[in-house]
Design an enzyme around this catalytic site. Structure first.
Site, PDB file in Angstrom:
ATOM      1  N   CYS A   1      -0.830  84.673  32.948  1.00 58.34           N
ATOM      2  CA  CYS A   1      -1.064  85.794  33.854  1.00 58.34           C
ATOM      3  C   CYS A   1      -2.578  85.852  34.023  1.00 58.34           C
ATOM      4  CB  CYS A   1      -0.549  87.105  33.245  1.00 58.34           C
ATOM      5  SG  CYS A   1      -1.149  88.550  34.151  1.00 58.34           S
TER       6      CYS A   1
ATOM      7  N   CYS B   1      -4.279  93.074  32.767  1.00 58.41           N
ATOM      8  CA  CYS B   1      -2.850  93.215  32.482  1.00 58.41           C
ATOM      9  C   CYS B   1      -2.671  93.992  31.170  1.00 58.41           C
ATOM     10  CB  CYS B   1      -2.230  91.828  32.371  1.00 58.41           C
ATOM     11  SG  CYS B   1      -0.515  91.873  31.842  1.00 58.41           S
TER      12      CYS B   1
ATOM     13  N   LYS C   1      22.405  77.402  -7.346  1.00 56.28           N
ATOM     14  CA  LYS C   1      20.969  77.353  -7.649  1.00 56.28           C
ATOM     15  C   LYS C   1      20.342  78.613  -7.066  1.00 56.28           C
ATOM     16  CE  LYS C   1      16.970  74.249  -6.989  1.00 56.28           C
ATOM     17  NZ  LYS C   1      16.043  75.321  -6.922  1.00 56.28           N
TER      18      LYS C   1
ATOM     19  N   TYR D   1      21.059  81.737 -17.132  1.00 58.04           N
ATOM     20  CA  TYR D   1      21.768  80.461 -17.011  1.00 58.04           C
ATOM     21  C   TYR D   1      21.459  79.415 -18.076  1.00 58.04           C
ATOM     22  CZ  TYR D   1      17.571  79.529 -14.083  1.00 58.04           C
ATOM     23  OH  TYR D   1      16.312  79.428 -13.588  1.00 58.04           O
TER      24      TYR D   1
ATOM     25  N   GLU E   1      26.610  75.096 -10.988  1.00 58.99           N
ATOM     26  CA  GLU E   1      26.175  76.486 -10.857  1.00 58.99           C
ATOM     27  C   GLU E   1      25.390  76.662  -9.573  1.00 58.99           C
ATOM     28  OE1 GLU E   1      23.825  77.396 -14.370  1.00 58.99           O
ATOM     29  OE2 GLU E   1      25.066  76.024 -15.526  1.00 58.99           O
TER      30      GLU E   1
ATOM     31  N   CYS F   1       2.639  93.042  34.762  1.00 52.52           N
ATOM     32  CA  CYS F   1       1.835  93.594  35.858  1.00 52.52           C
ATOM     33  C   CYS F   1       2.177  92.984  37.215  1.00 52.52           C
ATOM     34  CB  CYS F   1       0.350  93.427  35.560  1.00 52.52           C
ATOM     35  SG  CYS F   1      -0.172  91.698  35.623  1.00 52.52           S
TER      36      CYS F   1
ATOM     37  N   LYS G   1      19.790  70.360  -3.336  1.00 57.74           N
ATOM     38  CA  LYS G   1      19.307  71.411  -2.427  1.00 57.74           C
ATOM     39  C   LYS G   1      20.042  71.341  -1.092  1.00 57.74           C
ATOM     40  CE  LYS G   1      14.895  72.487  -2.636  1.00 57.74           C
ATOM     41  NZ  LYS G   1      13.871  73.455  -2.944  1.00 57.74           N
TER      42      LYS G   1
ATOM     43  N   CYS H   1       4.006  87.896  36.563  1.00 56.62           N
ATOM     44  CA  CYS H   1       3.848  88.468  35.217  1.00 56.62           C
ATOM     45  C   CYS H   1       4.903  89.549  35.000  1.00 56.62           C
ATOM     46  CB  CYS H   1       2.458  89.058  35.069  1.00 56.62           C
ATOM     47  SG  CYS H   1       2.252  89.961  33.530  1.00 56.62           S
TER      48      CYS H   1
ATOM     49  N   ASP I   1      17.812  81.342  -5.854  1.00 61.20           N
ATOM     50  CA  ASP I   1      16.536  81.130  -5.185  1.00 61.20           C
ATOM     51  C   ASP I   1      15.549  82.256  -5.510  1.00 61.20           C
ATOM     52  OD1 ASP I   1      14.694  79.940  -3.628  1.00 61.20           O
ATOM     53  OD2 ASP I   1      15.621  80.449  -1.708  1.00 61.20           O
TER      54      ASP I   1
HETATM   55  S1  IVH Z   1      18.762  75.364 -15.351  1.00 61.84           S
HETATM   56  C1  IVH Z   1      15.867  72.215 -17.386  1.00 61.84           C
HETATM   57  N1  IVH Z   1      20.320  76.699 -13.752  1.00 61.84           N
HETATM   58  O1  IVH Z   1      16.109  75.835 -10.164  1.00 61.84           O
HETATM   59  C2  IVH Z   1      16.116  73.106 -16.224  1.00 61.84           C
HETATM   60  N2  IVH Z   1      18.086  76.379 -13.091  1.00 61.84           N
HETATM   61  O2  IVH Z   1      15.224  72.650 -11.239  1.00 61.84           O
HETATM   62  C3  IVH Z   1      16.760  74.365 -16.637  1.00 61.84           C
HETATM   63  N3  IVH Z   1      17.503  77.490 -10.969  1.00 61.84           N
HETATM   64  O3  IVH Z   1      13.264  75.734 -11.923  1.00 61.84           O
HETATM   65  C4  IVH Z   1      17.068  75.224 -15.485  1.00 61.84           C
HETATM   66  N4  IVH Z   1      19.463  78.367 -10.600  1.00 61.84           N
HETATM   67  O4  IVH Z   1      14.205  78.024 -11.624  1.00 61.84           O
HETATM   68  C5  IVH Z   1      19.094  76.203 -13.948  1.00 61.84           C
HETATM   69  N5  IVH Z   1      21.811  77.935 -12.486  1.00 61.84           N
HETATM   70  C6  IVH Z   1      20.593  77.439 -12.668  1.00 61.84           C
HETATM   71  C7  IVH Z   1      19.557  77.668 -11.757  1.00 61.84           C
HETATM   72  C8  IVH Z   1      18.306  77.108 -11.992  1.00 61.84           C
HETATM   73  C9  IVH Z   1      18.232  78.252 -10.162  1.00 61.84           C
HETATM   74  C10 IVH Z   1      16.107  77.112 -10.715  1.00 61.84           C
HETATM   75  C11 IVH Z   1      15.220  77.105 -11.905  1.00 61.84           C
HETATM   76  C12 IVH Z   1      14.648  75.695 -12.006  1.00 61.84           C
HETATM   77  C13 IVH Z   1      15.203  74.991 -10.798  1.00 61.84           C
HETATM   78  C14 IVH Z   1      16.012  73.757 -11.209  1.00 61.84           C
END
Ligand code: IVH
Length: 667
Positions: free
Chosen positions: A419, A424, A113, A220, A111, A406, A309, A403, A115
């Site tokens: 300068c 200035c 991640k 999620y 999935e 000026c 990441k 400059c 942000d």
């Molecule tokens: S599952 C037990 N799914 O990323 C962990 N987390 O370490 C259950 N995050 O703090 C989280 N997208 O805030 C999960 N598709 C996703 C996510 C997600 C972002 C964040 C979440 C968590 C960290 C994962």
């Protein structure tokens, strides 16, 4: 009769919810905005007329409610954990191998991640009852009123069940840009990235503000999924969608080995910049719940998942111009101006090139293809010039000699060009911007662009002019883009700035080499501007932390007749010239203890945070040791955070820090 009205209201709610779901969750609207507004206004009218019939899951609640005093703490039913982070393909292989030692032929769900920040939503009989932040994983904060304003959070599920749903509260790239445009217009500090913006918006005590920020929610995770007969994570995701949540169903996927995982990561990396929301990696979860149970947890994290990441994002663009700017000390900085590009959710078009040597070493030339990345996720930097894409005949970088503002001939000192003209105009405006800035006199509502405008119009040529604004208040109000309110707020904050303690004024004067920290040391030592201005080189160098360069700069500042006049004039205008912060209010939480700050703070500037700690009798340090009382972490914390975790030093979020400050000063 009342029954008819009730039926009508229920009917409207159903229709509005359906339209909202199609618009905000599925992104597939079926009715026009006008039709939606008509139904919404009709419901609002009925609710006002028959308040007793108003349902607490009504969509009209989404505009926000009464402002709160503070967020209530709430305990999570099951701890809200997160995964360990990994950063490269070797670590993916290690993860895959580790899982395969314990379970046969695992399937992984992959999935994006998201942000933002994680949130927990609790539904009772299908109605949203409570929403909470993660907090420390055990105790979070009750943010129900704020979460109700998020359009993609269903207030009512498609089934009348009791369930907890977890997901990410985030801000789309578009909303992020809108919020920052608004902030800039109001002279407020902009959010560094969408994650900070989401966190800052969800923690507004006034939910009406949250409602305007365009937050979103992606579901999620379901804790205890077996309660609902679910057998895998991918079934959980399907169930969440069925209940009415927004899920990443178009991007989520399955894999069986590290090769497939890496392929997914690569593909998502390509799609990343075109996605409407910010992501910072890929979350891998063992799909089967039976396998998950076998794998279990370590002391801290689940063993059945991990978060990959992305490396700091680099984007290619073309260097259009090298523009030289003049700082308040006369320092000349070359800046790269390039075709605007999105880097990790925000649009950037310039980055500093520091000085001549830096430009020569990188061999940057106008017309080059360059790669940009966000250093520490905040400030953009030029990573490198793509030499293989260089066109013929691009002239090499050449430092300017005069400059740009000026035209005075520049001087060079320790690799930096300056300068030397103290009159200035660029040095003036930069000096004025510095004077009004947060760590200096903190004149709210007067940002960079207003200062430039007022300078150009002749209202603001020198520092003392700020304190004459009230004399032509009426004239200012007639200027385009300024209302009565904004001008009177401005004048009020100028008035307030007169009361600042001495260290702010010392810093605001912009004496070369005197930063906010030094200013504070000086204010504490000298107590009054009078004493300070009469100091000597010898006396200054005897102060710990004050070196030769700073001392000389101060003495030379006060030997200048114009500067002496300026201080006299500021005194006459009623500015406080004394150190008034002296009396520290001791607090148990802070007194005599040492704190470390790491990551980018959102609520306070670094300096403000340090000041607050010191005002309560504490100290700050730049390194973590066993003696550190707590580490205060902002976004993207560095190695200090890791060290604090290793040493088991208490870790406070900025919000927790803010609360502890509030509790300490109440006593
Ligand atoms: S599952 C037990 N799914 O990323 C962990 N987390 O370490 C259950 N995050 O703090 C989280 N997208 O805030 C999960 N598709 C996703 C996510 C997600 C972002 C964040 C979440 C968590 C960290 C994962």
């Amino acid at each position: 009769m009342l029954e008819d009205i009730k039926k009508k209201m229920n009917d409207l709610i159903d229709k509005i919810n359906k339209a909202s779901y199609e618009y905000y969750t599925l992104d597939e609207p079926t009715i026009t905005d006008q039709e939606y507004d008509d139904m919404y206004n009709e419901l609002l009218r009925l609710e006002e007329k028959y308040p007793k019939l108003k349902r607490n899951d009504s969509p009209t609640n989404r505009v926000g409610g009464e402002a709160l005093e503070k967020f209530e703490k709430v305990a999570h039913e099951t701890p809200m954990l997160s995964f360990d982070d990994i950063f490269n393909s070797e670590e993916i292989e290690v993860f895959d191998a580790r899982i395969k030692k314990q379970v046969k032929n695992p399937t992984y769900t992959l999935e994006p991640k998201m942000d933002g920040l994680s949130g927990s939503l609790i539904y009772r009989d299908g109605i949203l009852e409570r929403a909470a932040t993660r907090g420390d994983g055990v105790i979070g904060e009750n943010i129900t009123t704020n979460v109700k304003t998020i359009r993609s959070v269903p207030l009512k599920l498609t089934e009348k069940i009791n369930i907890e749903v977890r997901g990410e509260i985030y801000m789309s790239k578009l909303s992020f840009q809108k919020v920052n445009i608004e902030k800039k217009k109001n002279g407020e500090k902009e959010f560094a990235n969408p994650r900070n913006a989401a966190a800052g918006s969800v923690r507004q005590l006034d939910s009406k503000i949250t409602a305007q920020r365009g937050l979103d929610f992606m579901a999620y995770f379901i804790p205890n999924p077996d309660k609902y007969g679910l057998k895998s994570q991918h079934e959980s995701l399907e169930y969440l969608k069925k209940l009415g949540f927004k899920t990443n169903y178009k991007l989520n996927s399955l894999a069986h080995n590290s090769k497939e995982i890496e392929k997914y990561i690569e593909d998502l990396g390509i799609k990343r910049s075109n996605l409407p929301f910010p992501i910072d990696g890929v979350v891998l979860k063992v799909d089967s719940l039976e396998d998950e149970a076998k794998l279990g947890f370590t002391a801290r994290v689940p063993r059945w998942g991990i978060a990959y990441k992305f490396p700091a994002l680099e984007v290619l663009t073309t260097l259009k111009e090298i523009k030289f700017t003049v700082g308040r000390t006369g320092k000349i900085t070359p800046n790269a101006i390039f075709d605007p590009v999105h880097v990790d959710g925000s649009l950037v078009s310039k980055a500093t090139l520091h000085n001549e040597d830096y430009c020569l070493q990188k061999d940057v030339r106008v017309g080059d293809v360059i790669s940009i990345r966000k250093a520490g996720d905040v400030i953009p930097e030029v990573v490198e010039v793509k030499l293989d894409r260089r066109k013929d005949n691009l002239p090499p970088f050449k430092m300017i000699e005069n400059c740009p503002i000026c035209n005075t001939k520049l001087i060079k000192k320790d690799a930096i060009h300056y300068c030397p003209n103290s009159n200035c105009p660029a040095r003036h405006t930069e000096g004025l911007i510095h004077f009004a800035s947060r760590d200096a006199m903190n004149i709210d509502g007067i940002g960079e662009s207003i200062i430039q405008d007022f300078y150009n119009m002749g209202y603001l040529k020198k520092i003392t002019d700020f304190y004459h604004f009230n004399e032509y208040q009426e004239q200012l109000m007639t200027l385009e883009g300024f209302g009565e309110k904004s001008i009177s707020n401005m004048i009020q904050s100028i008035e307030n700035s007169k009361k600042n303690s001495l260290e702010k004024l010392i810093f605001a004067l912009g004496i070369p080499h005197v930063g906010a920290k030094t200013a504070k040391i000086l204010a504490i030592k000298y107590k009054t501007m009078d004493n300070f201005s009469k100091t000597s080189l010898e006396e200054l160098t005897n102060i710990p932390d004050i070196g030769e360069t700073i001392a000389q700069s101060i003495v030379s500042y006060f030997s200048n007749e114009n500067n002496k006049q300026l201080i006299k004039e500021l005194k006459r205008l009623g500015l406080n010239m004394k150190y008034t912060k002296g009396e520290t209010q001791e607090s148990e939480e802070f007194n005599g203890k040492t704190f470390v700050l790491t990551g980018s703070l959102e609520i306070f500037t670094r300096n403000e945070a340090e000041e607050k700690i010191e005002a309560l009798g504490g100290k700050t340090s730049s390194s973590v040791s066993k003696k550190t009382a707590a580490v205060i972490v902002g976004a993207n914390p560095g190695s200090k955070y890791t060290k604090a975790k290793e040493l088991k030093i208490p870790i406070w979020t900025e919000q927790e820090f803010q609360e502890k400050l509030a509790n300490s000063s109440e006593k």
